[in-house]
Design a protein around this motif. Sequence first.
Motif, mmCIF file in Angstrom:
data_model
loop_
_atom_site.group_PDB
_atom_site.id
_atom_site.type_symbol
_atom_site.label_atom_id
_atom_site.label_comp_id
_atom_site.label_asym_id
_atom_site.label_seq_id
_atom_site.Cartn_x
_atom_site.Cartn_y
_atom_site.Cartn_z
ATOM 1 N N ASN A 197 0.822 -1.199 0.000
ATOM 2 C CA ASN A 197 0.000 0.000 0.000
ATOM 3 C C ASN A 197 0.862 1.259 0.000
ATOM 4 N N ASN A 198 0.569 2.175 -0.908
ATOM 5 C CA ASN A 198 1.277 3.455 -0.946
ATOM 6 C C ASN A 198 0.362 4.619 -0.640
ATOM 7 N N GLN A 199 -0.865 4.337 -0.298
ATOM 8 C CA GLN A 199 -1.806 5.439 -0.137
ATOM 9 C C GLN A 199 -1.781 5.978 1.285
ATOM 10 N N ALA A 200 -2.049 7.289 1.360
ATOM 11 C CA ALA A 200 -1.982 7.978 2.648
ATOM 12 C C ALA A 200 -2.979 7.377 3.635
ATOM 13 N N LEU A 201 -2.556 7.375 4.869
ATOM 14 C CA LEU A 201 -3.414 6.929 5.957
ATOM 15 C C LEU A 201 -4.522 7.962 6.146
ATOM 16 N N ILE A 202 -5.734 7.504 6.351
ATOM 17 C CA ILE A 202 -6.830 8.435 6.598
ATOM 18 C C ILE A 202 -7.232 8.331 8.068
ATOM 19 N N VAL A 203 -7.232 9.469 8.741
ATOM 20 C CA VAL A 203 -7.574 9.503 10.161
ATOM 21 C C VAL A 203 -8.767 10.429 10.322
ATOM 22 N N LEU A 204 -9.836 9.892 10.865
ATOM 23 C CA LEU A 204 -11.033 10.697 11.044
ATOM 24 C C LEU A 204 -11.288 10.858 12.536
ATOM 25 N N ASP A 205 -11.285 12.078 12.999
ATOM 26 C CA ASP A 205 -11.491 12.352 14.428
ATOM 27 C C ASP A 205 -10.636 11.440 15.289
ATOM 28 N N ASN A 206 -9.372 11.383 14.939
ATOM 29 C CA ASN A 206 -8.351 10.661 15.704
ATOM 30 C C ASN A 206 -8.428 9.146 15.596
ATOM 31 N N VAL A 207 -9.273 8.651 14.723
ATOM 32 C CA VAL A 207 -9.355 7.209 14.552
ATOM 33 C C VAL A 207 -8.958 6.864 13.112
ATOM 34 N N VAL A 208 -8.060 5.889 12.978
ATOM 35 C CA VAL A 208 -7.642 5.458 11.646
ATOM 36 C C VAL A 208 -8.821 4.743 10.981
ATOM 37 N N VAL A 209 -9.158 5.165 9.777
ATOM 38 C CA VAL A 209 -10.307 4.570 9.092
ATOM 39 C C VAL A 209 -9.878 4.068 7.710
ATOM 40 N N PRO A 210 -10.637 3.146 7.129
ATOM 41 C CA PRO A 210 -10.332 2.708 5.759
ATOM 42 C C PRO A 210 -10.449 3.895 4.797
ATOM 43 N N ASN A 211 -9.664 3.852 3.736
ATOM 44 C CA ASN A 211 -9.640 4.980 2.799
ATOM 45 C C ASN A 211 -10.999 5.308 2.207
ATOM 46 N N SER A 212 -11.835 4.307 2.056
ATOM 47 C CA SER A 212 -13.120 4.539 1.408
ATOM 48 C C SER A 212 -13.989 5.490 2.222
#
Lengths: 1049, 522
Positions: free
Chosen positions: A176-191
């Motif tokens: 995986n080369n895609q940026a990590l997505i963090v929503l309100d301090n929780v790591v979430v799937p990119n989708s």
Amino acid sequence: MRKSLTLLALLLFYSLAAISQTPTTITGRVLSKDGTPIPDASVRIEGSKTGTTTNVKGEYTIKARPGATLIISAISFTSEKIKLVEGRDSYNISLSASTKFLDEVVVSAGGLKARKKEQGYNATELKTEQLTNTAPVDVTSALSGKVAGLQISDVGGGINQSYRVVLRGQRSLLGNNQALIVLDNVVVPNSVLGNLNPDDIQTLEVLNGASAVALYGSEASNGALIVTTKKGKKGIPEVKLGNTSTWQQINSYPKLQKEFGGGGNGYGVNPDGSPTFSPIENQSYGPAFDGKMVNLGYPLENGDQLKVPYKANNDRSDFWQKSYTNQSDFSVSSGNDNSTLYLSGQYASVSGVMPGDRYNRATLRLNGTRRVSDKINGTYSIGWTQNRYNITTAGGDIYNNLLNIPANVPILMFKDWRTNEYSNPNGFENPWYQNPYFEADNNRQKVRNDYLVGNVQLDYAPIPSLDITARVGMTTNNGSTLAWTDKFTYTPYAISESGGSKSNIPGSVSSNNNYYTRLEGNVYATYKKTVSKFDFNLTGGWSIRQNNSQFTYASVTGLVVPGLFNLSNSTSLPTASDGTFESRLAGLYGDFKVGFDNYLFLEATGRNDWVSILNPPNNHFFYPSVSLSFVASDAFQALKDMRNLDYLKLRGSWSKVGQVNLTADPNSPTFGAYSLQPTYYQNNGYPFQGVAGYSVGNQLVQPGLKPEFTKGYEGGIDLAMFKNRLQATVTYYSTHTTNQTVPANISSASGYTSFLLNSGEVSNKGIESKLTVTPYQTKLWTVTVSANYSYTDNKVISINPALPTLPVASYSSGAGSYAIPGYQFPVIYGTDYKRYQGHVIVDAVTGLPEVNQTLQVLGSAAVKNQLGLDANVRYGSLSLYVLFEYRGGNKIYNAGGPTYDWSGTSIRTVAFHRQRFIFPNSVIDAGGGKYVTNTNVLIQNGNGNDGFWTDQTENMGVTSNYVTSGAFWKLRQLSLSYTFPGKMLGNNKVIKNLTVSAQGRNLFLWLPKTNIYTDPEYSDAGQASNGIGLTNLQAPPSRYFGGTISFTF
Amino acid sequence: MKKISSLSIATVVLLFASSCKKFTNINNNPNAATTSTAEAILPQAIVYTAANSNGYNTYGAELGGYAANAGGYGGFGSSWTYDFGPNDYSGLWSSTYDALEDFQTVINITAGDKDHSYYNAIARIMEAYNFELLVDTYNNVPYTDALKGTKGLTPKYDDAKTIYPALAVQLDSAITVIHAGDADQNVITLNTGTDPMFGGDMTKWAQFAQTIKLRLIIRASGAATFSNTSFDSNIGFLTTDAIVNPGYAKVNGQQNPAWNTWVQSYAGANGNRAWMPNTYAFSFYNGDNLLDNGRGYAIYFNFPNTPNNQLGVGTTAVPSAPATANAWYSGSTSSLGNAVGVMKGPNMGQPLMLAAESYFLQAEADVRGILGGTAKTDFLNGIEASFHYLYLLPDDATVASGWDPVADAAQYQLDNATSYLVNFDLATTQAQQLEAIITQKYIALNFINSQEGWNEYRRTGYPKCSQFTVDPTKSFASTLSQSSRTDRLPTRILYPASEYSYNAANVPSGISPYTSLIFWAH
């Protein structure tokens, strides 16, 4: 003892009173320059610990003695001081917006907070209005061109685009080369990012490098987008209502020839030597258009014959319809001293450029905070999104068929396939390809996705210097897909007239249900202490994560009742498959920060992870990071005194981050679980009659597989001058990613086709820079222009001696996107003609180019230069924004190219007007290693069928014929908005303001002349693959334009 | 105090670390088997070989004069020009090695396990069968280094001349292993489920082994040196067709692979209609070269008015394949699936080697003095075996009513009494005898194991097609051939692109489809 203490206190009190005047009660309001109250502003007495904060109306009350100085400060505003004078007890203060955004607090890794001045790495913060000014349905599209080092690629166009989000180029070969997505301090799937309501986002912070995010654990090596949703504000409740209408139309189409129509010399040759016209042929190798009426298709069973003029029309691009999107949204924000609430909802309905494609999305959000006691605060945030698609499954086929259809075929007249005899499959002119309208109708799927993303956080501060935070986050996606092809039975006449080319469609149905859930738990404690000029900040915590997923898939072919799409409606039994996946991760981490005199900051982090998907003893690993930030403009008096220098910050960081890369797809529901063991699977029709039959799986795994590690550093300078009228930032980074996890394709003679191993190294280095200038600023006018530029240079250092080339995404011909040591990652790799000093060597007799079947590197697929240019002009309440983006330095392979040549519709095939021609730039072998320019040996057949253009070996199979520059310029965004203040609306006390705007996205696309195909952003390998640089029959690229009206109450 | 706290932190960390071990110990695959047995793998591997034989038949039919392009289709490219690229027919390579890995796994699992002798022996025989297919298609291929997984990621190529003798040794050893199994009272026998070809009849497996060995020795014809060229006469050679049928049925994924490709999908969609009978092969039935009403009616759609074409002719005059069913399907198109010929039905078995081929090999061995039998007897047996196979219903056991292979084989002799290709007595020279044998073999293999017909043509030049002619009954070369040979035919296909990508250091370079010969070819 007690007595004497009281005595002492009394004594002290009196002695203090004796030397100063009696304090009086001071009141006032803190306002911003435009007159709105500033809540939560700090008001404190200089040199003492006494202080207070303003309420929602900006009011404060404090007891102070005349002669004392009040310091008033608020986040995002410049602090002011007031000297209290005798006899005055009310002071209203207006603060100007802070230009020292270095003091702003932002969210950093792990949910910890940091001031910008403390950040020793490149970070960019985007605010709501920067994300929503063109009212996108998917916020990802709004990021394009705005952040240096961030590359957003729309990989396929269509009704609901999917975006590839990469920071600082690709570093993992197949992971995986895609940026990590963090929503309100929780790591979430990119989708999840694409399924957010963009209006819900308060800030989106882009952390380009791994050091910034190392604390997030083994997914952090790709940088991160940290999304924080809105919270309710204290004060008068605010209600917003808005509606956006957006139209979409295609803005680019493959270049097609308009000289020749259907037919070919396979049907014979006219007296003038031109190939014969055919009423049914789909290849455009017929005679030149002459405008005369010709038959189209076979005569129908009733004797009717369709006749059309033999001339070119535009139907092949007009087929793609102008489509419409409507978004409605509302939000409510309110709050008091103890709690806040933010509620929102949005509904978007989208129709596609493909006739019949529809998509809708509904989102709800509930965010809140609650002060439980002085020491305990609770925060919660819940988002629900559901999306629904009703789209054709035959998009690529339809596009392919359109591009195969000769220009004289009036496709638009075939819309009503149910009622029009020529549009019905029985009567459709082309026996090999279906009517695109029928195909769109007959092959469909309904997709449902429901997302629930939520988290709950408790903050507990038992003593002022200690904060303990516990957080639980959950993301769950529940989806289903029902796809079908309806059956169609042709008339015996249609079957026999077409020689059986029209054959009955048996119909099929498939049904897929899936869910995944990601649970995350986090507990950490932060201890703060100040010792003289040193500020210490120590955090320790642990984190666990669990992923679960399950899917069931079943399908049948051969329907009984037409139009009934159920697994039971079949002449055969359904086939089914399912899978269950679970993976876990546990981590212990620590963060140590020390600041010196508010201008020098050192931060060190460390984390140890345990992962379930690797075997002991390689399943746990440690990774550290360290960063340093030095605000030179605060440290040196000489710089402080420089009149035009607002700030100057130097920063640097180093990190090492592990990543377990057993799947390239961050959204993969397998999570890379169970990749290490060999598998055996039933194959070749088994089970037969109660007997099982297994085949050995085709993947080998290296024993002791390890995570891959990205080690690197970055350094940069942030600068602001002329009262922030000039801001500049530049960052240099360099990383090495080693121990790549590579499921390498291997010779099938080994008995297997792939081998999962640790091997290979990729280096990435580059520059990220941004310059923002406000050349003109008055009370009414603000003109800001900015440019961001990034240079990315990644290189494959090594892979494995046994694997000299690694296909990342390749076609059966071998052409594709490859990793090859010594080259950029990835490169386009494929066949080329034999060349002498760049000239194509042709056969001395036939004039045909000679093909070198050994695959060659045909150019880098990685974007090297990326430039975003934007300008913002404000005049009072009127605001204009424009954004251009350029990308270049890369090549693309247009895999659809051979199709257009095959059908004879491409502009390439008329380069020599279908005449004999000398292959351009060619030489002939004169023997003895000498080559002479070819001036007279013509290719004998410059046509299709058995001529050059449809020749697989000489033309269509030669990759380099379809490799073009991947450069483009796009007018990404254009918006114009005007806000009517409440006053202008007659001070009705109901509407606070009204904003109207017009906006467009991707309005224009400029391509180099050689690219006669499509948008180079596209990736045929899909959103999850690193095999970029391959485009194919994705939907044609589109522009979007529309208007928004929004009210604030 | 300080001591205690650091101690307690250490304890917490240790506890955490050990609980992490448990917490993360969940990586056991719940979705797929991670171990297997010979019993589970062998039958699938045999059926895999049957599926691949359909691919070989397609390749052999397209190159070897059995099939030609049908009307209404384009894009034949290298099928017309023979200017092959590394992607043409590349599936043969990968799928054959994939099936070989399954057999190798059976051999590895059962090594030294006497009770599984039969499994071991069958896997060895099938491995030899598959490697011969590879050598006959590609000449030098990885053999000693092949199928070794991580120990041979880039397997070296062996000289084809050395692979043939090694396969003969492998076949001999398989027979030895069968005998060892016979002597073991605990030996695990196979049945129709676990042995979808011979139903556990180990005598037939030994005969099959000897027949393959005979084919190797004949085909090498002095170009390779074998350590043991003798045959066990107690075992003999195949007298029945070697047909794989695990229970093919008109069910998704379970149809006979040839039927599925050419005639109809299980759901009723048309099969491949881009190809139809080549006029050349057809001429051995319709009287142009030979008259063969019996097998002609058995094989072809609407015989003798079957649509046919010369390869490379792509004008609109070329007829289309039949609108339903297929030109190689002779039965009723209204109810597909219970016919005689080469496409009998979705449930028919897939032949890996016909008894006819066995007899013709023996006949040639007789002529060449390798075996001591009577060539004419084997020759006639071969023709009759061909009639017999073609007249079978899809159950591969019942001769269809109204079809008499013995009588029709006799009628065939009468109809072509003046041709030495049929009337063996007229073949007076060894060359004529060989031509008769190979031509009859070519006819018997028509669209069943076409690759063997193509192999034998490249070895012997029979059936005759040595001079290119526009007469489609005299040559099967494409009219658009770019081959420089006098017969205008290619000599081979190229190694697949995957080898050039992943095994570039070993794969032979400079392979030409017109001049590079298989080691036994001329």
